[in-house]
Motif scaffolding. Structure first.
Motif, PDB file in Angstrom:
ATOM      1  N   PHE A  87       0.342  -3.341 -11.391  1.00 26.47           N
ATOM      2  CA  PHE A  87      -1.022  -2.989 -10.993  1.00 26.47           C
ATOM      3  C   PHE A  87      -2.041  -3.912 -11.662  1.00 26.47           C
ATOM      4  N   LEU A 132      -4.736  -1.982  -3.622  1.00 29.09           N
ATOM      5  CA  LEU A 132      -4.334  -1.177  -4.776  1.00 29.09           C
ATOM      6  C   LEU A 132      -5.459  -0.261  -5.227  1.00 29.09           C
ATOM      7  N   PHE A 133      -6.657  -0.830  -5.325  1.00 29.29           N
ATOM      8  CA  PHE A 133      -7.773  -0.034  -5.833  1.00 29.29           C
ATOM      9  C   PHE A 133      -8.242   0.988  -4.803  1.00 29.29           C
ATOM     10  N   ARG A 184       0.825  -1.207   0.000  1.00 28.36           N
ATOM     11  CA  ARG A 184       0.000   0.000   0.000  1.00 28.36           C
ATOM     12  C   ARG A 184       0.860   1.259   0.000  1.00 28.36           C
ATOM     13  N   LEU A 192      -9.655   1.272 -14.909  1.00 29.46           N
ATOM     14  CA  LEU A 192      -8.722   0.461 -14.134  1.00 29.46           C
ATOM     15  C   LEU A 192      -9.271  -0.934 -13.840  1.00 29.46           C
ATOM     16  N   HIS A 231      -7.625  -4.376 -15.260  1.00 35.88           N
ATOM     17  CA  HIS A 231      -7.082  -5.309 -14.270  1.00 35.88           C
ATOM     18  C   HIS A 231      -7.718  -6.694 -14.418  1.00 35.88           C
ATOM     19  N   ALA A 234      -5.322  -6.811  -4.147  1.00 40.10           N
ATOM     20  CA  ALA A 234      -5.926  -6.007  -5.211  1.00 40.10           C
ATOM     21  C   ALA A 234      -6.806  -4.914  -4.631  1.00 40.10           C
ATOM     22  N   VAL A 258       2.350   1.792  -3.543  1.00 39.81           N
ATOM     23  CA  VAL A 258       1.379   2.306  -4.516  1.00 39.81           C
ATOM     24  C   VAL A 258       1.064   3.771  -4.234  1.00 39.81           C
ATOM     25  N   LEU A 292       1.891   1.934 -14.629  1.00 40.87           N
ATOM     26  CA  LEU A 292       1.095   1.095 -13.741  1.00 40.87           C
ATOM     27  C   LEU A 292       1.273  -0.377 -14.101  1.00 40.87           C
ATOM     28  N   LEU A 352      -1.348  -8.026 -10.955  1.00 44.56           N
ATOM     29  CA  LEU A 352      -1.161  -8.361  -9.542  1.00 44.56           C
ATOM     30  C   LEU A 352      -1.655  -9.758  -9.202  1.00 44.56           C
ATOM     31  N   GLU A 389      -6.152   2.704  -2.991  1.00 42.44           N
ATOM     32  CA  GLU A 389      -5.223   3.807  -3.232  1.00 42.44           C
ATOM     33  C   GLU A 389      -5.565   4.543  -4.527  1.00 42.44           C
ATOM     34  N   ALA A 390      -5.983   3.794  -5.546  1.00 44.92           N
ATOM     35  CA  ALA A 390      -6.389   4.434  -6.805  1.00 44.92           C
ATOM     36  C   ALA A 390      -7.591   5.344  -6.582  1.00 44.92           C
TER      37      ALA A 390
END
Length: 297
Positions: free
Chosen positions: A52, A74-75, A13, A87, A91, A71, A16, A47, A55, A77-78
């Motif tokens: 990303f 990651l999302f 985390r 995204l 993904h 995952a 990212v 990415l 993953l 943080e996005a």
């Protein structure tokens, strides 16, 4: 049982977040708004290089070999960074669509009522014939409307569509990140903005707004993280409901804390509200999620 994130998950985390702060910070966010929803292919490839999109692919297939809990981080943080682009679709298409895992191919999906980023996509999953461009409330999410599309309708396996539950879960993670960021913005403003000789955070009404934002965000976080571990469709539906509420209501409350300033283009707050509205229309609808949870009860 220990429900805390592992050190590896926390490191993921942090990594990212650092990448997005460096590559898509506040100035880049505003530049993207000014550009009118043009996808940054360089960022997309970066990415991809960072793993990303790959993953969850096995290491033997060139992926990172991690799972849904990672995952979701990651999302989250996005969503916090308001990172634009399809995204979720790219993904989930990694490994099935050539170039998606590496960020060389942009993938979108034509399920439901709207198609996001249709003009920027190299691959469209589903039938997008006759889609009409419409003005999106979110300047960072170009939209097309599908003919005969119905809100929240997602086709099943074999239709070329993505897994509806995974779309719902990763969208919930984005909403969670946005809700958390709205809470941060509200608290920071309440601490520094002064009225009548004291910070506005000293007033009871503002305290209540910030506290309610935090409660909604942490409830959604617990539900999203749990659904990522179990993969249970009912838990995913519940997580999506809580995350949508946290993102939309949180951004509205954040606007209230900011006052009229929150509606101006130089502020970030209104962008979180607009993105939350658009995400709430993606995939599993609120009504369908409620029916799924109710049926299980």
């Amino acid at each position: 049982m220990d429900f805390r994130l592992t050190e590896d998950q926390r490191a993921l985390r942090r990594g990212v977040r650092q990448l997005l702060e460096r590559r898509f910070g506040g100035e880049r966010l505003r530049a993207a708004v000014d550009a009118g929803g043009v996808l940054d292919r360089g960022l997309w490839r970066e990415l991809g290089a960072a793993g990303f999109f790959a993953l969850r692919l096995p290491e033997e297939a060139g992926g990172v070999g991690l799972g849904l809990p990672e995952a979701v981080l990651l999302f989250e943080e996005a969503g916090r960074a308001l990172l634009p682009g399809p995204l979720v679709a790219t993904h989930l298409a990694a490994g099935a669509v050539p170039g998606a895992a590496e960020g060389e191919t942009v993938v979108t999906t034509a399920d439901g009522e709207f198609v996001e980023w249709l003009d920027a996509a190299d691959t469209v999953l589903g039938a997008a014939g006759g889609a009409v461009p419409i003005r999106s409330v979110d300047p960072l999410t170009p939209l097309h409307r599908l003919p005969g599309g119905t809100p929240g309708a997602v086709r099943g396996p074999g239709s070329g569509a993505l897994d509806a539950d995974l779309v719902a879960l990763l969208t919930a993670a984005e909403q969670l990140g946005s809700a958390a960021r709205s809470t941060e913005l509200a608290v920071a403003h309440a601490r520094t903005r002064e009225q009548f000789g004291q910070p506005v955070g000293g007033f009871q009404a503002v305290k209540h707004l910030c506290a309610e934002m935090l409660v909604r965000t942490e409830l959604a976080r617990a539900a999203v993280y749990a659904a990522a571990v179990t993969g249970d469709p009912v838990e995913i539906a519940g997580a999506r409901l809580l995350a949508d509420e946290a993102a939309v209501a949180g951004a509205r409350d954040c606007l209230q804390v900011h006052g009229g300033m929150g509606f101006t283009w130089e502020a970030e707050v209104h962008l979180h509200l607009k993105r939350a509205w658009v995400r709430a229309e993606r995939g599993l609808s609120g009504a369908a999620a409620e029916e799924r949870v109710a049926a299980a009860l």
